[in-house]
Scaffold this motif. Sequence first.
Motif: not given
Length: 505
Positions: A378-385
């Motif tokens: 997730d680009l906005k959260e900068q997290s691996n989803v």
Amino acid sequence: MLFFVVVSNEVPETPVVSPHSGAVFEKRVIEKYLLENGCDPISGKELKVEELIEIKTPAVVKPKPPSATSIPATLKTMQDEWDALMITSFTQRQQLQTTRQELSHALYQHDAACRVIARLNKEVAAAREALATLKPQAGIVNAPTAIPQPALAAEAGGAAAHPMEQAGMSAEVIQKLQDKATVLTQERKKRGRTVPEDLVTPDQVKGFLTVASHPGLHSASVPGILALDINSADHSKILTGGNDKNATVFNKDTEQVVAILKGHTKKITKVIYHPNEDTVITGSPDMNIRIWHVPTLQTQLLLRCHEGPVTGLSLHPTGDYLLSTSSDKHWAFSDIRTGRLLTKVIDTAEVGLTTAQFHPDGLIFGTGTMDSQVKIWDLKEQSNVANFPGHTGPISAISFSENGYYLATAADDACVKLWDLRKLKNFKTIQLDDGYEVKDLCFDQSGTYLAIAGTDVRVYLCKQWQDLKVFNDHTALATGVRFGKHAQYLASTSMDRTLKLYAIE
């Protein structure tokens, strides 16, 4: 098995048996007997030589007559045996000593070779480090005016400041990403499942032939084209990255090289042609990302986002931001207008990244890793989803379908896996021949066809996943593949230094 002669009760040299009595005789003896009497000596019945049955037996080895029949003879025999044993022992000791000397010499040579190799490796590492830290120098090479020649791009004289400091994802940037995703989603819903009228049919794809082959885009001394992209606004313009450290802009309609972009210090492994501008982006193991303005022949920005070779590049649908991955285990998100590094994130498993691509909406993207994982971020959260395991070997290519539902992935395991992003599972695996190498994947703009480049070039019909066409024209590994507008043509590059175009004649 031993037989004994009935007459002499000795082991015969050539045993034969009588068919009348079943008795065993020495052949030479019974033949003499039959010449005189003409009958079986046991049963007395008439018997001829021809009726005798010869028995096949191993040859009888007669024992050697004893020579040590006295004590002096026995002592002499034992002395002879002892002398022979001592001579053999002395010879073996000599051979052992020679072998030890040879082994000692070989070990010394091996140790010396290891020291030389270690020293050379250290010198090579130092040279590479010194080369990587060299600053690019400004300089323009102009083409002669009399004879039309490809323009050589200048080095980045006005490169952006070193973008290692993260500026952060501001609310303005996030809103811009969200607005673009909303527009793209609405456009996709309006199109629905309709395909463009000019899209080639599967039967036409089956009729594709090689219509052009261009071997002169890159240097022959360092052969190999490693990357390929097509300008989505002007499909006549093709961009290639080569083993010769150059990027080439080529016009397929005029069959002319538009520009040769020089500046990287190592081979170019990733290239992007900006969809709305005459701008190209290149990535290289020299750890640099260059943004070139083709009309002015200038490197506009020089991005140094990574501390390792750049392995993946993907342009955001806004056309303003760039995603990059590296073997330094990080992915980076940069602003190509200002040269700022907005964010840089390390992989969750802290392994090297091999490739990257944005989802068509631009809010999520995929990366491939050295440990066979495909990861969705997730680009906005900068997290691996989400993670997609299942491959073996480093991930070599990933590609999102235009409809946003499917993801195609490949690794060093001779197969292409298709993933449903709605259900987060693998719904199809295209198994290729053993040893097949996949270097690139590409959906066409309508999401109707999937092209694979590697050991050969193949085109599949999506949904049915039917193999439509296989091209074996390249003489070496194919490294890149892209569709032209409405899949009217297909382009591929290879380590054989050629750009090939396939279409209906």
